[in-house]
Design an enzyme around this catalytic site. Structure first.
Site, PDB file in Angstrom:
ATOM      1  N   VAL A 592       0.862  -1.181   0.000  1.00 22.84           N
ATOM      2  CA  VAL A 592       0.000   0.000   0.000  1.00 22.84           C
ATOM      3  C   VAL A 592       0.899   1.232   0.000  1.00 22.84           C
ATOM      4  CG1 VAL A 592      -1.899   1.204   1.147  1.00 22.84           C
ATOM      5  CG2 VAL A 592      -1.645  -1.267   1.454  1.00 22.84           C
ATOM      6  N   LYS A 666      -5.758  -3.086  -1.190  1.00 20.96           N
ATOM      7  CA  LYS A 666      -4.927  -2.240  -0.319  1.00 20.96           C
ATOM      8  C   LYS A 666      -5.687  -1.853   0.948  1.00 20.96           C
ATOM      9  CE  LYS A 666      -2.203  -0.308  -4.141  1.00 20.96           C
ATOM     10  NZ  LYS A 666      -1.900   0.889  -4.956  1.00 20.96           N
ATOM     11  N   GLY A 785       4.923   3.807  -9.957  1.00 21.94           N
ATOM     12  CA  GLY A 785       6.194   3.763 -10.675  1.00 21.94           C
ATOM     13  C   GLY A 785       7.067   2.615 -10.203  1.00 21.94           C
TER      14      GLY A 785
END
Length: 804
Positions: A592, A666, A785
Site C-alpha cells: 500500500v 490495499k 512507478g
C-alpha cells in the site's frame, strides 16, 4: 637454530616437494642454522591405514600397496626404498594371514610413511650439494609403551637429542622423521594425532631453538577454516594461551601437545605457507594479543551421548559414576552439558568410542534402568563441535540468535569457567551454514544476505538492477553483502551460488531451468546459504502458496505482491502462525503506497495502543494521476486515460486499475493490520468501468475508450464549484469491533482539502486516531512507478538485514 616442520600436503609430488626443497636450499644459502622435521608425504598415513584395514579382512590389498609404492618413487626413480617397501610387505602379509593386528603393528606400518619422506628429502638435498643427514627419531625420542598415542620420556629423549645434535651440527641439516619414536624396548611407537608437529616442538624445546616454523598449505591460522568460510581472514598474532585453546578445540594446524613444550621455553611458533613465500603467516608468542574473539574451531568425528532419567533428580555422584565408567574404558570426554538437577546429561566423545561409551554406561547404570531412574542412553551421531575462541558469554546471544534465525538449533552448548570460550554441538549437515552464520555475526565482516527474487518485470527487474548497483556501497557502509543467488519467473530460474551479475537477463534465458520452489530450497541447502530472503515481485496468487513452504525452510519474506495479504482470513492467520513458529519475518511495505512508510506507521500506532478510528485516502497512483489531471484540465477523460497508459502508470489492460479491486485489496490490507477480520467480499467497490465495457479483451476496450467520455464529463459537471474528483479508499466504522466498513469509491472533495491538493501520481493517506482527534496524520508522496516500488522493496530487504 630454527626448527622447520613440513606437513603432508607440503611434501606431495610436484609443486609441493619442490617448494620444500627450495625453502630449505634458500635458508641454507642465507646462512641460517636449521633442522627440518618431515611428515609422511601427501595422504600416505591415511593410505597405509586403509591398506591395513583391507589386509586384516584377508582381502586383496596388493594393488593398493603397489599404488602407494608407485606414488612414493614416481618422480624419483633413482631413490632406493627397498628396505621400507620390504618391511611393509612383511607386515601386511602377516596381518592378512592372521586376520588381526595390534596397535604395535599399526605403529610399525604407519612409521614407514615418515621414514620414506625423510629419506627422500635427504637424498634430494644431497644431490643439490647440501650436507643433509637423515635422522630417525626412533633412535632419539623415547616414549612409554602406549602405542598409537605414546608419551615422551623427556629426560632420556632430551639426552639423546642433545647428543645427536652435538655430533651433527654446524652446516649439517638434519632431516628428522616426525610422528614416530620408540619405547624403552626399542619398539616403534607413534605420538598420535598431529604427531609431527609434536616432534618439532619437542626438538625446539630440547635444543632451545629460536623459533619453530610450521609450514602448511595455508597462510597461517584463520578466523575459521577458509575451505568452509570464504570470508575467513588470517590472524596475524596469537598468544600461547589462545593458541592452546584453538588447538584443544580442533584447529587443524595446531595441537595442544604442540604448544606445551614451546610455552615452557617461550619459543615463538610461526605458521607459514609452503606455497606462498611472501606471507608472514601467524606468529604465536607469550605476549598477550588484543582481546576479543579469535577464531572458530571445529571438532569432527565426534558423537553426542545423552543420558536421561528423571529418577536421577537429587541423586549425588551421577557425574562421578559416568566419568569413572568411561575412564575405565579409556574414553575421553571433550564437552559436557548438564540439565537442571541431573535429569539430563549430554557429553561429546570420539565417534569411534561412542558405542563402547554407551555400553560402559549401560553396564554402570543397569540397576538404575531396572528402577526406571534412567530412562535412556542414546548416541547422536553425525554431529560436529564448533568452538568460538574468545567468545564472552555476555555477548553470546548475538551468534546464538543468528543461528536460530537460520534454523540451526544447537544440540548442546557450554562455556569455559573463564566465560571466554563457548562450544556448540550442531548436526554435521548444518556445520557449514552454522560456521558462516557465526563468523559473519562475530567478526563484523560483511554479513551475507542471500536473496531469491521471483518476478523480474518492471518492479522486479528494477529491483535487481538497484541491488547490483548499490551492493558495494551497502557492503562498505552497512557491512551487509547482498547476494542474489536466484532469479525466477513463471517458467525458469537462474541459480548462482556467488550471485548473478548485470547480465542476468541474458543468463536466465540461456542458463535458466524450469523449476519448483523446492528446487530453490534444495539449492540453498546444498550450498549452505545463510540469511535467506525470498522476494515476491509477481502479481501471482499461485506463487503466494509458496510462502508457507519458504518460511518453514528458513526464508524471510518480502513482497510487493498484494495477493497474499488479501486471500482468505484463514490463510492470512495461518501464514502468520507459521512465520512466528519459524521465527521468520514478512515485510510488505509496498503493498500500500509503494515506497511510502504507511504500513510501518500504522503498525507502530496500533502496537503502541493508539486507537485508530479511520483511514482514508487516494490509494492508487495510477488513478491519482488520472483524476488529478482530468479534474484540473479541460480535456476528455479518454485522452487523460490514454496518456496514463502511455506513461506506464496503468496496467496493460487499464480495467485492472479502473475496476477498483487493487484499491480494495490495499484497503483490506490496512484493515487486517488493525486486527480486523474482514474478507475481500466485505469491501464495497465502486467499479469505474461501465457495464457495457467490462467484457472483451484489452484491445477491444482500448478501441472504445471514447465511450467513457460522456459518463465522466457528466460526473465532473455535477460537482459543486471548487471541488475535484478523487478515487479513494475509506476504512471507517467502529474499528474496535471484529470488522470495519471498507468503501472504495469516486468522490468529489473541496479543491483546498488535503485530498484535493494531491498532484501528479501522488498517493495520500489520512490516519485518524483517538488521540489526534479531527487532525489526521497525513502521509503523502509518490504512489506509483517501478523505481519507487522497487526502492520500497529494497528498503524492506535492508530492514530485514538489521533485524537479523
Amino acid at each position: 637454530m630454527k626448527i622447520l616442520k613440513f606437513g603432508g600436503k607440503s611434501l606431495a609430488n610436484g609443486k609441493g616437494i619442490q617448494s620444500v626443497i627450495d625453502i630449505i636450499e634458500d635458508k641454507v644459502k642465507s646462512g641460517e642454522r636449521i633442522t627440518v622435521v618431515i611428515s609422511a608425504r601427501g595422504k600416505s598415513t591415511d593410505e597405509l591405514e586403509q591398506i591395513l584395514e583391507v589386509a586384516v579382512k584377508n582381502k586383496d590389498y596388493k594393488e593398493q600397496l603397489a599404488a602407494f609404492k608407485k606414488y612414493q618413487i614416481s618422480d624419483f626413480k633413482a631413490m632406493d626404498l627397498t628396505e621400507e617397501f620390504e618391511t611393509l610387505d612383511k607386515l601386511f602379509a602377516g596381518v592378512s594371514l592372521i586376520g588381526d593386528y595390534s596397535k604395535r603393528i599399526k605403529d610399525q606400518v604407519l612409521s614407514q610413511g615418515e621414514v620414506i619422506a625423510a629419506k627422500l628429502v635427504t637424498q634430494i638435498l644431497k644431490e643439490k650439494g647440501i650436507d643433509a643427514n637423515f635422522t630417525d627419531t626412533r633412535e632419539l625420542i623415547v616414549t612409554d609403551a602406549q602405542f598409537g598415542d605414546a608419551q615422551p620420556l623427556d629426560k632420556l629423549s632430551k639426552e639423546n637429542v642433545v647428543s645427536h645434535f652435538n655430533k651433527y651440527n654446524g652446516a649439517t641439516v638434519n632431516i628428522v622423521t616426525g610422528f614416530i619414536a620408540s619405547n624403552t624396548k626399542n619398539e616403534t611407537t607413534t605420538l598420535g594425532r598431529n604427531g609431527s608437529n609434536y616432534t618439532a616442538s619437542l626438538l625446539a624445546n630440547y635444543l632451545d631453538a629460536d623459533e619453530l616454523q610450521s609450514f602448511t598449505h595455508v597462510n597461517g591460522i584463520y578466523t575459521a577454516d577458509p575451505e568452509l568460510v570464504t570470508d575467513a581472514r588470517k590472524i596475524e598474532r596469537l598468544s600461547f594461551v589462545e593458541a592452546n585453546e584453538l588447538a584443544y578445540f580442533g584447529t587443524n594446524v595446531l595441537h595442544a601437545k604442540t604448544i606445551i613444550p614451546l610455552i615452557e621455553k617461550n619459543i615463538p611458533l610461526r605458521i607459514l605457507n609452503t606455497f606462498d613465500h611472501k606471507s608472514e603467516g601467524t606468529l604465536i608468542t607469550s605476549e598477550a594479543s588484543e582481546k576479543g574473539i579469535k577464531s572458530l574451531s571445529v571438532l569432527e568425528n565426534v558423537a553426542l551421548i545423552n543420558l536421561e532419567g528423571r529418577g536421577l533428580l537429587g541423586q549425588v555422584g551421577v557425574d562421578a559414576r559416568i566419568f569413572k565408567a568411561l575412564a575405565f574404558r579409556g574414553i575421553s570426554v571433550s564437552i559436557i552439558s548438564q540439565g537442571s538437577s541431573e535429569r539430563g546429561i549430554g557429553f561429546v566423545v570420539g565417534a569411534d568410542s561412542a558405542k563402547e561409551a554407551k555400553k560402559a554406561l549401560e553396564e554402570e547404570f543397569e540397576a538404575d534402568f531396572y528402577k526406571r531412574d534412567v530412562s535412556a542412553i542414546t548416541i547422536e551421531g553425525n554431529v560436529s563441535v564448533i568452538s568460538i575462541i574468545g567468545q564472552d558469554l555476555s555477548t553470546f546471544h548475538k551468534p546464538y540468535n543468528a543461528l536460530i534465525k537460520n534454523q540451526v538449533i544447537p544440540l548442546l552448548f557450554n562455556n569455559t569457567i573463564t566465560g571466554k570460550n563457548v562450544s556448540l554441538v550442531v548436526r554435521k549437515n548444518q556445520l557449514h551454514k552454522a560456521l558462516n552464520v557465526i563468523h559473519g555475526e562475530v567478526f563484523g565482516i560483511a554479513k551475507k544476505i542471500n536473496l531469491a527474487i521471483f518476478g523480474h518485470g518492471l518492479v522486479g527487474g528494477t529491483l535487481i538492477d538497484q541491488i547490483l548497483k548499490s551492493a558495494k556501497d551497502i557492503q562498505k557502509r552497512k557491512k551487509v553483502d547482498l547476494n542474489i543467488f536466484a532469479v525466477g519467473n513463471s517458467r525458469k530460474v537462474l541459480l548462482e551460488k556467488k550471485g548473478v551479475d548485470q547480465h542476468w537477463k541474458t543468463a536466465i534465458e540461456k542458463q535458466g531451468n524450469s523449476y519448483t520452489i523446492k528446487d530453490v530450497i534444495q539449492f540453498a541447502n546444498e550450498n549452505h546459504l545463510e540469511n535467506l530472503i525470498a522476494i515476491d515481485n509477481t502479481a501471482s496468487e499461485a506463487f503466494t502458496k509458496n510462502y508457507i513452504t519458504l518460511a518453514k525452510n528458513g526464508f524471510d519474506l518480502v513482497s510487493s505482491n498484494k495477493v497474499a495479504n488479501t486471500l482468505s482470513f484463514g490463510f492470512y492467520k495461518e501464514l502468520r502462525n507459521i512465520l512466528e513458529e519459524n521465527q521468520k519475518q514478512y515485510l510488505y511495505e509496498t503493498n500500500v503506497g509503494a515506497g511510502l512508510p504507511l504500513i510501518d506507521t500504522i503498525k507502530l500506532l496500533h502496537l503502541s495502543g493508539e486507537n485508530i478510528t479511520r483511514i482514508k485516502g487516494v490509494f492508487s497512483g495510477s488513478l491519482s494521476y488520472l483524476f488529478n489531471n482530468f479534474s484540473a484540465q479541460e480535456r476528455l477523460f479518454s485522452e487523460v486515460l490514454r496518456e496514463a497508459i502511455d506513461l506506464g502508470f496503468t496496467e496493460p489492460d487499464p480495467r485492472e486499475d479502473l475496476c477498483g479491486n487493487d484499491v480494495g485489496r490495499k484497503l483490506l490490507i490496512l484493515a487486517r493490520e488493525l486486527d480486523l477480520n474482514n474478507e475481500f467480499i466485505d469491501v464495497n467497490i465502486d467499479n469505474l468501468i461501465p457495464e457495457n465495457l467490462r467484457a472483451g479483451d484489452a484491445q477491444q476496450f482500448l478501441v472504445r475508450l471514447k465511450e467513457l467520455d460522456i459518463v465522466y464529463e457528466k460526473i465532473k459537471k455535477d460537482q459543486k464549484k471548487g471541488h475535484v474528483l478523487r478515487y479513494i479508499g475509506d476504512l471507517h466504522g467502529d474499528l474496535s469491533k471484529e470488522k470495519g466498513i471498507l468503501d472504495v469509491k469516486l468522490v468529489s472533495v473541496p479543491q483546498e482539502s488535503a485530498l484535493g491538493q494531491v498532484k501528479g501520481s501522488d498517493s495520500i493517506f489520512e490516519i485518524y486516531t483517538e488521540s489526534y482527534g479531527d487532525q489526521p496524520i497525513v502521509i503523502q508522496g509518490a504512489g506509483a512507478g517501478a523505481a519507487v516500488t522497487a526502492r520500497g522493496v529494497f528498503g524492506d530487504v535492508l530492514r530485514l538485514t538489521e533485524k537479523g
